[in-house]
Design a protein around this motif. Sequence first.
Motif, PDB file in Angstrom:
ATOM      1  N   PRO A 157      -4.785  11.803 -10.671  1.00 24.58           N
ATOM      2  CA  PRO A 157      -5.919  10.907 -10.410  1.00 24.58           C
ATOM      3  C   PRO A 157      -5.619   9.872  -9.342  1.00 24.58           C
ATOM      4  O   PRO A 157      -6.515   9.321  -8.736  1.00 24.58           O
ATOM      5  CB  PRO A 157      -6.169  10.239 -11.776  1.00 24.58           C
ATOM      6  CG  PRO A 157      -4.894  10.429 -12.534  1.00 24.58           C
ATOM      7  CD  PRO A 157      -4.282  11.696 -12.042  1.00 24.58           C
ATOM      8  N   VAL A 158      -4.330   9.570  -9.133  1.00 25.31           N
ATOM      9  CA  VAL A 158      -3.926   8.689  -8.035  1.00 25.31           C
ATOM     10  C   VAL A 158      -3.047   9.525  -7.125  1.00 25.31           C
ATOM     11  O   VAL A 158      -1.978   9.957  -7.525  1.00 25.31           O
ATOM     12  CB  VAL A 158      -3.135   7.474  -8.553  1.00 25.31           C
ATOM     13  CG1 VAL A 158      -2.647   6.630  -7.390  1.00 25.31           C
ATOM     14  CG2 VAL A 158      -4.001   6.647  -9.481  1.00 25.31           C
ATOM     15  N   ARG A 159      -3.495   9.776  -5.895  1.00 26.26           N
ATOM     16  CA  ARG A 159      -2.722  10.666  -5.034  1.00 26.26           C
ATOM     17  C   ARG A 159      -2.116   9.936  -3.838  1.00 26.26           C
ATOM     18  O   ARG A 159      -1.211  10.437  -3.205  1.00 26.26           O
ATOM     19  CB  ARG A 159      -3.609  11.811  -4.532  1.00 26.26           C
ATOM     20  CG  ARG A 159      -3.996  12.777  -5.635  1.00 26.26           C
ATOM     21  CD  ARG A 159      -4.634  14.010  -5.069  1.00 26.26           C
ATOM     22  NE  ARG A 159      -5.876  13.699  -4.372  1.00 26.26           N
ATOM     23  CZ  ARG A 159      -6.246  14.275  -3.239  1.00 26.26           C
ATOM     24  NH1 ARG A 159      -5.486  15.143  -2.659  1.00 26.26           N
ATOM     25  NH2 ARG A 159      -7.398  13.963  -2.688  1.00 26.26           N
ATOM     26  N   ARG A 160      -2.614   8.763  -3.519  1.00 30.07           N
ATOM     27  CA  ARG A 160      -2.096   8.064  -2.347  1.00 30.07           C
ATOM     28  C   ARG A 160      -1.607   6.675  -2.733  1.00 30.07           C
ATOM     29  O   ARG A 160      -2.246   5.957  -3.477  1.00 30.07           O
ATOM     30  CB  ARG A 160      -3.180   7.928  -1.277  1.00 30.07           C
ATOM     31  CG  ARG A 160      -3.467   9.246  -0.585  1.00 30.07           C
ATOM     32  CD  ARG A 160      -4.322   9.020   0.645  1.00 30.07           C
ATOM     33  NE  ARG A 160      -4.427  10.234   1.415  1.00 30.07           N
ATOM     34  CZ  ARG A 160      -3.513  10.655   2.264  1.00 30.07           C
ATOM     35  NH1 ARG A 160      -2.413   9.960   2.448  1.00 30.07           N
ATOM     36  NH2 ARG A 160      -3.680  11.775   2.942  1.00 30.07           N
ATOM     37  N   GLU A 161      -0.479   6.333  -2.157  1.00 27.47           N
ATOM     38  CA  GLU A 161       0.044   4.994  -2.376  1.00 27.47           C
ATOM     39  C   GLU A 161      -0.742   4.020  -1.516  1.00 27.47           C
ATOM     40  O   GLU A 161      -1.224   4.368  -0.440  1.00 27.47           O
ATOM     41  CB  GLU A 161       1.525   4.970  -1.973  1.00 27.47           C
ATOM     42  CG  GLU A 161       2.237   3.692  -2.328  1.00 27.47           C
ATOM     43  CD  GLU A 161       3.731   3.822  -2.106  1.00 27.47           C
ATOM     44  OE1 GLU A 161       4.363   2.784  -1.892  1.00 27.47           O
ATOM     45  OE2 GLU A 161       4.242   4.943  -2.145  1.00 27.47           O
ATOM     46  N   VAL A 162      -0.895   2.812  -1.981  1.00 27.50           N
ATOM     47  CA  VAL A 162      -1.519   1.762  -1.181  1.00 27.50           C
ATOM     48  C   VAL A 162      -0.484   0.672  -0.974  1.00 27.50           C
ATOM     49  O   VAL A 162       0.585   0.680  -1.569  1.00 27.50           O
ATOM     50  CB  VAL A 162      -2.770   1.185  -1.887  1.00 27.50           C
ATOM     51  CG1 VAL A 162      -3.855   2.228  -2.002  1.00 27.50           C
ATOM     52  CG2 VAL A 162      -2.413   0.635  -3.253  1.00 27.50           C
ATOM     53  N   GLN A 163      -0.813  -0.262  -0.107  1.00 30.87           N
ATOM     54  CA  GLN A 163       0.158  -1.301   0.223  1.00 30.87           C
ATOM     55  C   GLN A 163       0.510  -2.125  -1.012  1.00 30.87           C
ATOM     56  O   GLN A 163      -0.353  -2.522  -1.783  1.00 30.87           O
ATOM     57  CB  GLN A 163      -0.418  -2.220   1.304  1.00 30.87           C
ATOM     58  CG  GLN A 163       0.594  -3.222   1.820  1.00 30.87           C
ATOM     59  CD  GLN A 163       0.053  -4.001   3.003  1.00 30.87           C
ATOM     60  OE1 GLN A 163      -1.076  -3.790   3.425  1.00 30.87           O
ATOM     61  NE2 GLN A 163       0.847  -4.903   3.532  1.00 30.87           N
ATOM     62  N   GLU A 164       1.818  -2.362  -1.173  1.00 29.61           N
ATOM     63  CA  GLU A 164       2.254  -3.172  -2.303  1.00 29.61           C
ATOM     64  C   GLU A 164       1.797  -4.619  -2.129  1.00 29.61           C
ATOM     65  O   GLU A 164       1.710  -5.134  -1.022  1.00 29.61           O
ATOM     66  CB  GLU A 164       3.785  -3.167  -2.402  1.00 29.61           C
ATOM     67  CG  GLU A 164       4.381  -1.826  -2.772  1.00 29.61           C
ATOM     68  CD  GLU A 164       5.889  -1.890  -2.805  1.00 29.61           C
ATOM     69  OE1 GLU A 164       6.461  -2.827  -2.215  1.00 29.61           O
ATOM     70  OE2 GLU A 164       6.496  -0.999  -3.413  1.00 29.61           O
ATOM     71  N   LYS A 165       1.496  -5.244  -3.241  1.00 35.48           N
ATOM     72  CA  LYS A 165       1.154  -6.659  -3.220  1.00 35.48           C
ATOM     73  C   LYS A 165       2.426  -7.425  -3.564  1.00 35.48           C
ATOM     74  O   LYS A 165       2.953  -7.298  -4.668  1.00 35.48           O
ATOM     75  CB  LYS A 165       0.043  -6.951  -4.238  1.00 35.48           C
ATOM     76  CG  LYS A 165      -0.554  -8.334  -4.103  1.00 35.48           C
ATOM     77  CD  LYS A 165      -1.775  -8.470  -5.008  1.00 35.48           C
ATOM     78  CE  LYS A 165      -2.438  -9.821  -4.824  1.00 35.48           C
ATOM     79  NZ  LYS A 165      -3.632  -9.950  -5.683  1.00 35.48           N
ATOM     80  N   LEU A 166       2.944  -8.176  -2.582  1.00 27.84           N
ATOM     81  CA  LEU A 166       4.229  -8.849  -2.761  1.00 27.84           C
ATOM     82  C   LEU A 166       4.048 -10.347  -2.939  1.00 27.84           C
ATOM     83  O   LEU A 166       3.163 -10.967  -2.335  1.00 27.84           O
ATOM     84  CB  LEU A 166       5.132  -8.591  -1.551  1.00 27.84           C
ATOM     85  CG  LEU A 166       5.518  -7.127  -1.291  1.00 27.84           C
ATOM     86  CD1 LEU A 166       6.327  -7.017  -0.010  1.00 27.84           C
ATOM     87  CD2 LEU A 166       6.300  -6.565  -2.465  1.00 27.84           C
ATOM     88  N   VAL A 167       4.887 -10.942  -3.758  1.00 24.05           N
ATOM     89  CA  VAL A 167       4.973 -12.398  -3.904  1.00 24.05           C
ATOM     90  C   VAL A 167       6.347 -12.816  -3.380  1.00 24.05           C
ATOM     91  O   VAL A 167       7.374 -12.299  -3.844  1.00 24.05           O
ATOM     92  CB  VAL A 167       4.824 -12.826  -5.380  1.00 24.05           C
ATOM     93  CG1 VAL A 167       5.047 -14.326  -5.516  1.00 24.05           C
ATOM     94  CG2 VAL A 167       3.455 -12.460  -5.893  1.00 24.05           C
TER      95      VAL A 167
END
Length: 746
Positions: A107-117
């Motif tokens: 259901p999730v096939r593509r990574e998206v940009q990580e949200k970094l702190v």
Amino acid sequence: MLFADVIVDISVKSLDRPFQYIVPEEYQDVAVVGAQVLIPFGQGDRQRQGYIVGLSTEPNYDIQKTKQIICVEKQGVVAESHLLSLAYWIKEHYGGTMNDAIKAVMPVRREVQEKLVRRVYPVVERGELLAQKEEMERKHQVARVRVLDALLSVEVSHYRDGVDYDMLIRQCKVTKAVLRGLVERGLIQIAARQLYRNPYPNIESQKTDITLNEEQQSAVQRVLWDYQAGRRYVYLLHGVTGSGKTEVYMQCIQSVIRQGQQAIVLIPEIALTYQTVNRFYERFGDRVSVMHSRLSAGERFDQYTRAKNGEIDIMIGPRSALFTPFRQLGLIIVDEEHETSYQSEMPPKYHAREVAVQRAKMLGASVILGSATPSMEAYYRASTGEYQLLELKKRAGGAVLPSVEIVDLRQELEEKNHSIFSRSLADKIRQRLKRREQTILFLNRRGYAGFVSCRKCGEVIGCSHCSVALKPHLYRGQVDRLVCHYCGYQIRMPRACPKCGSRYIGTFGLGTEQVEEMVRNQFPEARVIRMDADTTSGKEGHDKLLKSFGDGEADILVGTQMIVKGHDFPGVTLVGILAADLSLNVGDYRAAERTYQLLAQAAGRAGRADKPGEVVLQTYQPEHYSIVCAAKQDYLSFYEEELLMRRMLQYPPVSNILGVLVLSEQKQRSEALAGYLAEQMRKAEDITVLGPTEASIGKLRDVYRMVIYVKAEEYDRLCQIKNELETYLDNSERWKDCRVLFDFNN
């Protein structure tokens, strides 16, 4: 050398096989089963995406002619190998291509940009930092001074905690180069950590002690005893509405988690997510996550990653949550297992209940199917011993089932009441408004304008061969003929009721907006919320409306089936079912079953707390067994009556049915192929073939649709029929312009 078997991301039957590629040396460490790759494909070496489904060191073809993988996608989400095995099982049992099945289990096939702190920390002691600041002041390095001032302004006790990176840049008005310079001088360090996007950020854990009643305790003990003994079964938890099934789920999950295992909880609708997630968050805190289609791409990816990394124990969501990549899956719960939304509408048309059982078998997990109104299939399997039956016959907390009044709308019409509200329902709504109690008005719109009935006697024009309602077909805006979408039987639209001769005959039509308007006109003092597809658009559409009604901000909730499934509103003491028999009359052999389920679920929304509930069930067919049994909440009587009908007509669960849907942009071609396939299948003696006939939607997006139904006692026989048809179509040039889809027991 390393070779990869790759399924190409093209859903075409002729390409539905693995193609072997050489894995370049630089990608051999990351080329694993399930990885997403970029490959040259076809004569022009066009770049295509694909999935690695196997690895070997032996070539299948001449190495000189074998192409190389271009790259392994760094942003690809790797599927667990057992999920690819599950995809293959889905393809074999439900048709479609392997690529379709892989897309279903990923259901999730593509990574998206990580949200970094990111935070900035001082590396040296406070005194040293102060000395460095004074030196920079002498050298007029004003930007660096501002940064060190900000770090020194932090209280002494929190000096080592540092400050937020983005805030520092914004507040001190400095560039990233300034911070890099301070890092190079050994004065500060910058650390980053991934921040997961939380789709439900405002729910807090609240540890509460719940005491189970005797029935709940018995059900929990049965599951856990089997689990401890290493026995992995499928359980059907049949509990009346309000009997505390969710608490049974949570107790079982708690025990499984303590043993280092994980759990998936499937719910049928996004509308149920808010209340369900609330209860699980309160019990299990942030070890719970949720997956559904209305989350952003970033939120979905983060939940998938957390599950893969073992950072959560429980995943909640509709159908797609079943494929959460847990490594230690111990329990799958399918709540409201009877719901039609568990059946995929896109190929492969899998049923989540059946796939859940198969995934559990593969991983050695248990399955709990829960419902107040079980599907005929689940209860049949429980009665034959294939599933283990657990029962909750009483409401939790001492609440009692609501009293139900059946109102005959034919009688209301005879007595000149033309309103959609019977006199009894209108009186009861006024009483609730005076007592400041809440009302739910449920419009049973399944099968909207999908049948022809008489308003005087309630007669529905049905097929004499299939025991389903005939569907009206329009010609120049008028209903011209009535057709059965199972066997093709048709008649002209009658001018009068064939039973009583009345001319009050036609299609039935009523929408939620009309109901809302009528409520406001008849009860102007009432605060009304309407909940349907239009009012629940957007990511939090369901949650906001449900929370508003749950908080007592409205007196009356108007809606379709999404408002009667699993919700728990203590303030609701009245449920009005406006047209109970609408769903009886769709051209579907499951019509009586789905009507019973909807009505029993709707009735179950009333009186769930300390105040008694009432239900007014308005119908033109008060004598129909599904309506009589739903009013009494008597599932067993309904099941026995319906099973007799299914045995007589050889429908599931006593038999199995395969739908063969033939598609073509040319009507003659779809009819020709459907006719040919039906003719060939009729040569077999152990199956029954119905049709071909026009599908319920005969033309969709300029594609003509014909359907054939095949009945057989054994499911495997239908799988064999499906495989034979697929093999014939794959090898036939004659029907290249047509497509064929398969659908089992739907």
